[in-house]
Design a protein around this motif. Sequence first.
Motif: not given
Length: 142
Positions: A89-110
Amino acid sequence: MTVTIYHNPDCGTSRNTLGLIRNAGIEPVVIEYLKHPPDQATLVELIVKSGLSIHDAIRQKGTPYLELGLDSPSKTKMELLEAMVTHPILINRPFVVTPLGVRLCRPSELVLDILPQPQRGAFVKEDGERVIDEHGERVKHG
């Protein structure tokens, strides 16, 4: 091409991020990280590839952050990582992994910065904010 989201279905930001991924016509690998937390090596990789510090990746609100004394300057990076693995629960979310990179998507538009495909139509966040217009273009605010 694989897109992976470390998702918490109880989090509006995480749900909106997942919606934006699907609005691009991508069905991602969805990892509910509270049920299936990443191991320490994966967590370190997510943090490093997203360009964040451990402090940026740790969630304080609605977690045992203070109770565990994680706000203490004496806590090492390793201790913070161990706490995140033990208490996902301590892990901030959401992390997204794509072929173009990794982002912590806060805000979601990232997530739009790393999606390999364009948006396919309008998208409105759960709170009613319009972020993608009917042409699949990002709505400019302000």
